[in-house]
Structure formats: structure tokens, C-alpha cells
Design a protein around this motif. Sequence first.
Motif, PDB file in Angstrom:
ATOM      1  N   VAL A  38     -14.517 -18.580 -13.912  1.00 51.78           N
ATOM      2  CA  VAL A  38     -15.540 -18.711 -14.956  1.00 51.78           C
ATOM      3  C   VAL A  38     -15.158 -17.963 -16.226  1.00 51.78           C
ATOM      4  O   VAL A  38     -15.863 -18.047 -17.226  1.00 51.78           O
ATOM      5  N   GLY A  39     -14.059 -17.238 -16.199  1.00 50.15           N
ATOM      6  CA  GLY A  39     -13.614 -16.518 -17.388  1.00 50.15           C
ATOM      7  C   GLY A  39     -12.111 -16.323 -17.359  1.00 50.15           C
ATOM      8  O   GLY A  39     -11.511 -16.181 -16.295  1.00 50.15           O
ATOM      9  N   VAL A  40     -11.494 -16.337 -18.547  1.00 50.74           N
ATOM     10  CA  VAL A  40     -10.037 -16.166 -18.633  1.00 50.74           C
ATOM     11  C   VAL A  40      -9.687 -15.141 -19.713  1.00 50.74           C
ATOM     12  O   VAL A  40     -10.435 -14.931 -20.661  1.00 50.74           O
ATOM     13  N   ASN A  41      -8.518 -14.528 -19.542  1.00 49.25           N
ATOM     14  CA  ASN A  41      -7.978 -13.613 -20.543  1.00 49.25           C
ATOM     15  C   ASN A  41      -7.306 -14.425 -21.658  1.00 49.25           C
ATOM     16  O   ASN A  41      -7.161 -15.640 -21.563  1.00 49.25           O
ATOM     17  N   TYR A  42      -6.845 -13.733 -22.716  1.00 46.71           N
ATOM     18  CA  TYR A  42      -6.180 -14.406 -23.833  1.00 46.71           C
ATOM     19  C   TYR A  42      -4.897 -15.115 -23.408  1.00 46.71           C
ATOM     20  O   TYR A  42      -4.500 -16.100 -23.990  1.00 46.71           O
ATOM     21  N   ASN A  47     -10.009 -13.917 -15.187  1.00 48.89           N
ATOM     22  CA  ASN A  47     -10.523 -12.546 -15.091  1.00 48.89           C
ATOM     23  C   ASN A  47     -11.900 -12.478 -14.446  1.00 48.89           C
ATOM     24  O   ASN A  47     -12.408 -11.398 -14.196  1.00 48.89           O
ATOM     25  N   ALA A  48     -12.525 -13.618 -14.179  1.00 43.71           N
ATOM     26  CA  ALA A  48     -13.848 -13.612 -13.544  1.00 43.71           C
ATOM     27  C   ALA A  48     -13.985 -14.868 -12.674  1.00 43.71           C
ATOM     28  O   ALA A  48     -13.509 -15.942 -13.039  1.00 43.71           O
ATOM     29  N   TYR A  49     -14.622 -14.681 -11.539  1.00 45.16           N
ATOM     30  CA  TYR A  49     -14.822 -15.777 -10.591  1.00 45.16           C
ATOM     31  C   TYR A  49     -16.287 -15.833 -10.182  1.00 45.16           C
ATOM     32  O   TYR A  49     -17.018 -14.850 -10.326  1.00 45.16           O
ATOM     33  N   ARG A  50     -16.688 -16.964  -9.654  1.00 47.61           N
ATOM     34  CA  ARG A  50     -17.991 -17.057  -9.012  1.00 47.61           C
ATOM     35  C   ARG A  50     -17.812 -17.726  -7.670  1.00 47.61           C
ATOM     36  O   ARG A  50     -16.901 -18.543  -7.482  1.00 47.61           O
ATOM     37  N   ILE A  51     -18.654 -17.368  -6.719  1.00 52.77           N
ATOM     38  CA  ILE A  51     -18.595 -17.935  -5.376  1.00 52.77           C
ATOM     39  C   ILE A  51     -19.403 -19.222  -5.369  1.00 52.77           C
ATOM     40  O   ILE A  51     -20.582 -19.232  -5.718  1.00 52.77           O
ATOM     41  N   VAL A  52     -18.780 -20.312  -4.959  1.00 59.14           N
ATOM     42  CA  VAL A  52     -19.441 -21.610  -4.872  1.00 59.14           C
ATOM     43  C   VAL A  52     -19.836 -21.823  -3.414  1.00 59.14           C
ATOM     44  O   VAL A  52     -18.990 -21.760  -2.516  1.00 59.14           O
TER      45      VAL A  52
END
Length: 65
Positions: A38-42, A47-52
Amino acid sequence: TYVDMWVSYTTKVFDDRVRMKVQLNVANVFESGGLRVVGVNYDGSPNAYRIVDPRQITLTTKFDF
């Protein structure tokens, strides 16, 4: 895409005195679960995950007297 499905069957039991309904529900039919970015670095690294949550199967039985 999220898809939910259900199927039910109704019959009479105990000498046709009680109506019985059996229902099978499946939520998120095509989902197997896991981690989703759900999020990425430059530089493009995550850099961020969510549990599905995986699909959920529920079987219910209802009796009407």
C-alpha cells in the motif's frame, strides 16, 4: 473486484411440521489472502503492507416451527 455468492435449500422435516433452510455463503470468492503493498519508497521498494483477508465460508441452518 470483490464477489460474494450464496446458495440456499429449503425443505420440510419431521413429518412436514418444521421448515428447514440451509444456506451457504461465500464472501470474497476469488480472494486467497496475503499481503498487499500500500506504500512505496522513492526507489520503488515497498514500505507498507496491509493484510488481505481470504475468502470466508459460512454455513447456516434455520428452523421455522
